[in-house]
Scaffold this motif. Structure first.
Motif, short mmCIF file in Angstrom:
data_model
loop_
_atom_site.label_atom_id
_atom_site.label_comp_id
_atom_site.label_asym_id
_atom_site.label_seq_id
_atom_site.Cartn_x
_atom_site.Cartn_y
_atom_site.Cartn_z
N LEU A 67 0.82 -1.20 0.00
CA LEU A 67 0.00 0.00 0.00
C LEU A 67 0.86 1.26 0.00
O LEU A 67 0.58 2.23 -0.72
N ARG A 68 1.93 1.24 0.81
CA ARG A 68 2.82 2.40 0.86
C ARG A 68 3.52 2.61 -0.49
O ARG A 68 3.64 3.74 -0.98
N PHE A 69 3.98 1.52 -1.08
CA PHE A 69 4.62 1.58 -2.41
C PHE A 69 3.62 2.08 -3.45
O PHE A 69 3.95 2.90 -4.31
N TYR A 70 2.39 1.57 -3.40
CA TYR A 70 1.36 1.93 -4.37
C TYR A 70 1.05 3.43 -4.30
O TYR A 70 0.99 4.11 -5.33
N VAL A 71 0.87 3.94 -3.07
CA VAL A 71 0.52 5.35 -2.89
C VAL A 71 1.63 6.26 -3.39
O VAL A 71 1.38 7.26 -4.09
N THR A 72 2.87 5.94 -3.06
CA THR A 72 4.00 6.80 -3.44
C THR A 72 4.28 6.73 -4.94
O THR A 72 4.67 7.73 -5.55
N THR A 73 4.08 5.56 -5.54
CA THR A 73 4.39 5.39 -6.96
C THR A 73 3.26 5.87 -7.85
O THR A 73 3.50 6.44 -8.92
N LYS A 74 2.03 5.65 -7.42
CA LYS A 74 0.88 6.05 -8.23
C LYS A 74 0.89 7.55 -8.48
O LYS A 74 0.36 8.03 -9.49
N ALA A 75 1.50 8.30 -7.58
CA ALA A 75 1.54 9.76 -7.70
C ALA A 75 2.34 10.23 -8.91
O ALA A 75 2.18 11.37 -9.36
N ILE A 76 3.21 9.39 -9.46
CA ILE A 76 4.02 9.80 -10.61
C ILE A 76 3.54 9.17 -11.90
O ILE A 76 4.10 9.41 -12.98
N LEU A 77 2.51 8.32 -11.83
CA LEU A 77 2.01 7.65 -13.01
C LEU A 77 0.86 8.42 -13.64
O LEU A 77 0.16 9.19 -12.97
N SER A 78 0.64 8.18 -14.90
CA SER A 78 -0.48 8.79 -15.61
C SER A 78 -1.78 8.31 -15.00
O SER A 78 -1.93 7.13 -14.67
N LYS A 79 -2.75 9.21 -14.84
CA LYS A 79 -4.00 8.86 -14.20
C LYS A 79 -4.78 7.81 -14.98
O LYS A 79 -5.53 7.02 -14.40
N ASN A 80 -4.62 7.78 -16.28
CA ASN A 80 -5.40 6.88 -17.13
C ASN A 80 -4.70 5.55 -17.40
O ASN A 80 -5.28 4.66 -18.01
N ALA A 81 -3.47 5.44 -16.97
CA ALA A 81 -2.70 4.22 -17.25
C ALA A 81 -2.64 3.33 -16.01
O ALA A 81 -2.62 3.81 -14.89
N THR A 82 -2.65 2.04 -16.24
CA THR A 82 -2.51 1.09 -15.15
C THR A 82 -1.26 0.26 -15.41
O THR A 82 -0.91 -0.02 -16.55
N HIS A 83 -0.58 -0.13 -14.32
CA HIS A 83 0.67 -0.87 -14.44
C HIS A 83 0.71 -1.98 -13.40
O HIS A 83 0.09 -1.89 -12.34
N PRO A 84 1.43 -3.05 -13.69
CA PRO A 84 1.50 -4.19 -12.77
C PRO A 84 2.36 -3.90 -11.55
O PRO A 84 3.44 -4.47 -11.37
N LEU A 85 1.90 -2.98 -10.71
CA LEU A 85 2.70 -2.57 -9.56
C LEU A 85 2.92 -3.69 -8.55
O LEU A 85 3.90 -3.69 -7.83
N LEU A 86 1.98 -4.63 -8.50
CA LEU A 86 2.15 -5.75 -7.58
C LEU A 86 3.35 -6.59 -7.98
O LEU A 86 4.12 -7.05 -7.13
N ARG A 87 3.55 -6.79 -9.27
CA ARG A 87 4.73 -7.52 -9.76
C ARG A 87 6.00 -6.74 -9.43
O ARG A 87 7.00 -7.31 -8.99
N LYS A 187 2.71 16.30 0.62
CA LYS A 187 1.80 16.38 1.77
C LYS A 187 0.71 15.32 1.68
O LYS A 187 0.41 14.63 2.67
N LYS A 188 0.10 15.19 0.53
CA LYS A 188 -0.97 14.22 0.34
C LYS A 188 -0.49 12.80 0.53
O LYS A 188 -1.16 11.98 1.15
N VAL A 189 0.70 12.52 0.02
CA VAL A 189 1.27 11.17 0.11
C VAL A 189 1.68 10.84 1.54
O VAL A 189 1.38 9.77 2.06
N LEU A 190 2.37 11.78 2.20
CA LEU A 190 2.88 11.51 3.54
C LEU A 190 1.77 11.34 4.57
O LEU A 190 1.95 10.64 5.57
#
Length: 304
Positions: A67-87, A187-190
Motif C-alpha cells: 500500500l505504501r509503495f502503491y501510494v507513493t508510486t501512483k503519484a508519478i504515473l499517468s491517471k489513465n494508465a494502469t501498471h502491474p505494480l504488484l509484480r 503532503k498528500k502522500v505523507l
C-alpha cells in the motif's frame, strides 16, 4: 575518454561480496556460540502455532508495504494508465538479494515508467516515511525503556542534521529537473505513508513479541527494540540485513537477560517471513512474467 565501465563493475562486484562477507562473519560468531539443544528447545516451545502467527503477520506486513509503495508510486504515473505494480513490488524483494544492504529495492523502480527524478522522489517518499517513523520511535523508546543509552544521544546532533541535509539536497536537486511537470504531492502522500509506516513497525514488533512472549518482555520494550533494529538494517553494510539484524537484536535484548538462543530466534524467523519468502515470490514473478525495464514501454498494462 577512458572507459570507466570496468572499474565501476569491479567496484560493484567487490562491494557485493564484501557485504556478503560482513553478514557471514557476524552470523558465524553469533551462531557458533549457540547451544543447539537450547535452540531446539526454544523452537519447540513456540511450536507451529507461533510460527504460523508470525507468518500470517508477515503477510499482513506485505500488504502494508505494498500500500505504501502503491501510494507513493501512483503519484508519478499517468491517471489513465494502469501498471502491474504488484509484480514490481515483489521484484524488489528478489533484487534485494542481488544488491545487498536494502539498496536492491531501488532496482524495482527501473520497472516503473517515468523520468529518473520522478522515480527517485517516489522511492524517497516511500522509504523516507518509514525511516522517519523508525527514527522517532527508536529515539523516544530508547529514552524511556533504555535510559542507559541517553548519554549517546549527543551523536544525534551530527547524524540527524546530516540526514536532513542529504535528503533535502536530493529532493531539491531532483525537483529542479521536474520544472514544468506535475509536482510531487508530498503532503498528500505523507498523510498516508506515515500511518502505514507506523503500522509496518507495529506488525514487526508484534512478530518479535509473539516469539519473545515466553520471556515476558513487555511489548513497549519489544517495539523500541524493533525500531532500533530496523534503523540498523537500513545501513547498507550487509546482505539483506542478515547479521546486522540478529546482532542488533541480541545487543538490545541483553538488557532483559534472556537466553541468546531465544533472542536470536525472533529476528531469524522474522527474516524468513518478511524477506526470504517474498523474495522467492519475487524471483518467480520476474521469471514468469519475464520482467524487463522495457516492459513499461507499452501503452497500458493491466494491473491484474
Amino acid at each position: 575518454m577512458a572507459d570507466k565501465t570496468g572499474p565501476k563493475r569491479i567496484k560493484k562486484i567487490s562491494g557485493y561480496f564484501l557485504k556478503i562477507a560482513v553478514s557471514t562473519v557476524i552470523l558465524y560468531f553469533l551462531l557458533s556460540s549457540l547451544n543447539i539443544t537450547q535452540l531446539s528447545a526454544v523452537l519447540s516451545t513456540g511450536g507451529w502455532i507461533t510460527m504460523s502467527q508470525v507468518f500470517f503477520a508477515g503477510v499482513g506486513l506485505w500488504f502494508v508495504e505494498y500500500l505504501r509503495f502503491y501510494v507513493t508510486t501512483k503519484a508519478i504515473l499517468s491517471k489513465n494508465a494502469t501498471h502491474p505494480l504488484l509484480r514490481v513490488f515483489f521484484s524488489g524483494y528478489a533484487l534485494r538479494f542481488l544488491i545487498p544492504g536494502g539498496l536492491g529495492e531501488v532496482g524495482k523502480m527501473m520497472f516503473v515508467p517515468g523520468r529518473y527524478s520522478q522515480r527517485l522522489i517516489a522511492y524517497l517518499a516511500d522509504k523516507g516515511s518509514l525511516a522517519f517513523v523508525v527514527l522517532v520511535g527508536g529515539l523516544a523508546g530508547a529514552w524511556t525503556v533504555f535510559p542507559k543509552m541517553r548519554p549517546y544521544y549527543w551523536i544525534l546532533l551530527v547524524i540527524v542534521p546530516m540526514i536532513f541535509l542529504i535528503a533535502r539536497d536530493i529532493v531539491l536537486k531532483q525537483g529542479r529537473s521536474l520544472a514544468g511537470e506535475r509536482a510531487y504531492p508530498f503532503k498528500k502522500v505523507l498523510w498516508v505513508t506515515i500511518p502505514l509506516s507506523f503500522l509496518h513497525v507495529f506488525i514487526v514488533a508484534l512478530q518479535y513479541w509473539l516469539v519473545l512472549r515466553s520471556a515476558q518482555i513487555p511489548f513497549p520494550a519489544v517495539f523500541t527494540t524493533v525500531n532500533i533494529v530496523l534503523f540498523a538494517v537500513m545501513i547498507p553494510i550487509s546482505f539483506a540485513g542478515l547479521g546486522v539484524r540478529e546482532w542488533t537484536t541480541l545487543q538490545m535484548l541483553r538488557h532483559f537477560k534472556i537466553l541468546k538462543e531465544t533472542a536470536l530466534v525472533a529476528p531469524l524467523l522474522v527474516f524468513v517471513c518478511n524477506v526470504f519468502i517474498p523474495a522467492l515470490i519475487g524471483v518467480g514473478v520476474i521469471l514468469i512474467f519475464k520482467m524487463k525495464p522495457a516492459l513499461f514501454a507499452r501503452k497500458q498494462i493491466d494491473l491484474h
